[in-house]
Write an enzyme that holds these catalytic residues in place. Structure first.
Site, short mmCIF file in Angstrom:
data_model
loop_
_atom_site.label_atom_id
_atom_site.label_comp_id
_atom_site.label_asym_id
_atom_site.label_seq_id
_atom_site.Cartn_x
_atom_site.Cartn_y
_atom_site.Cartn_z
CG ASP A 34 -0.32 -0.17 2.52
OD1 ASP A 34 0.93 -0.24 2.57
OD2 ASP A 34 -1.03 -0.25 3.53
N GLY A 35 1.94 1.25 0.77
CA GLY A 35 2.84 2.40 0.79
C GLY A 35 3.52 2.62 -0.55
CB SER A 87 -2.85 11.34 2.63
OG SER A 87 -3.11 9.96 2.81
CG ASP A 89 0.52 -1.94 10.39
OD1 ASP A 89 -0.03 -2.60 9.48
OD2 ASP A 89 1.49 -1.17 10.19
#
Length: 207
Positions: free
Chosen positions: A68-69, A79, A90
């Protein structure tokens, strides 16, 4: 330990992330899918004693933590919401993994001792993350320590995998100690890490 391998892993994730972006998948969608998948696999397979199967499936979903990062960077999105969401989810995934192992030891694993070790590792892992988050909210840094999240996941899932394979006869029987040893290590390393981070913050606020 594992933090040093992040750069190489990001190169592996890049083409996968690019493909998902072209398909219209967003980083938040990947974050949610990875978390829900990891929680489901941990709470379904571990309590049933299916350690090696659960470890592999949880690891598969945990990979999205990097994906995702990577996607966000490719899309030029950095963001605060994405960072907040990722960190919050997490904690849920980590909690589910250890909860699943505690349920295993209160069920088919039949050991109150190792169930207790799992609880201690869970609590200290969550406190480790909290100390860092609180320090950063005060404008300080506290990312040091023996047991980062990546290290905790590696030790936990590898220990469960080896113990699971030994329990079905794939590995020698003494490998059944891999998970108990891992939980003991995480309990000790977690306590040390919390102490290290608290000491680091104290130095910063009193210097």
């Amino acid at each position: 330990m594992l933090e040093h391998f992040r750069a190489s892993w990001q190169k592996v994730m890049h083409p996968i992330g690019a493909l998902l972006i072209r398909l219209g998948v967003t980083p938040d969608m990947v974050t949610w899918a990875g978390t829900i998948g990891a929680i489901a696999m941990a709470l379904v397979f571990f309590p049933l004693g299916m350690l090696w199967q659960g470890s592999l499936l949880v690891a598969l979903f945990i990979f999205s933590d990097s994906l995702d990062g990577n996607m966000a960077r490719q899309m030029g999105r950095h963001s605060q919401w994405g960072s907040f969401l990722d960190s919050s989810l997490d904690r849920l995934a980590d909690g589910a993994i250890f909860a699943g192992l505690v349920l295993y030891y209160t069920g088919p694993g039949d050991s109150r001792l190792w169930a207790g070790a799992g609880l201690v590792a869970l609590i200290l892992g969550q406190v480790t993350s909290y100390v860092r988050a609180k320090a950063e909210s005060l404008g300080k840094t506290a990312s040091i320590g023996l047991a980062t999240r990546s290290d905790r996941l590696l030790v936990t899932l590898l220990g469960a995998e080896l113990t699971g394979l030994a329990s079905v006869g794939v590995l020698p029987h003494w490998f059944t100690w891999a998970l108990p040893v891992g939980l003991c290590y995480l309990s000790l390393a977690g306590a040390v890490t919390v102490g290290q981070r608290m000491a680091a913050v104290r130095r910063q606020v009193t210097s």
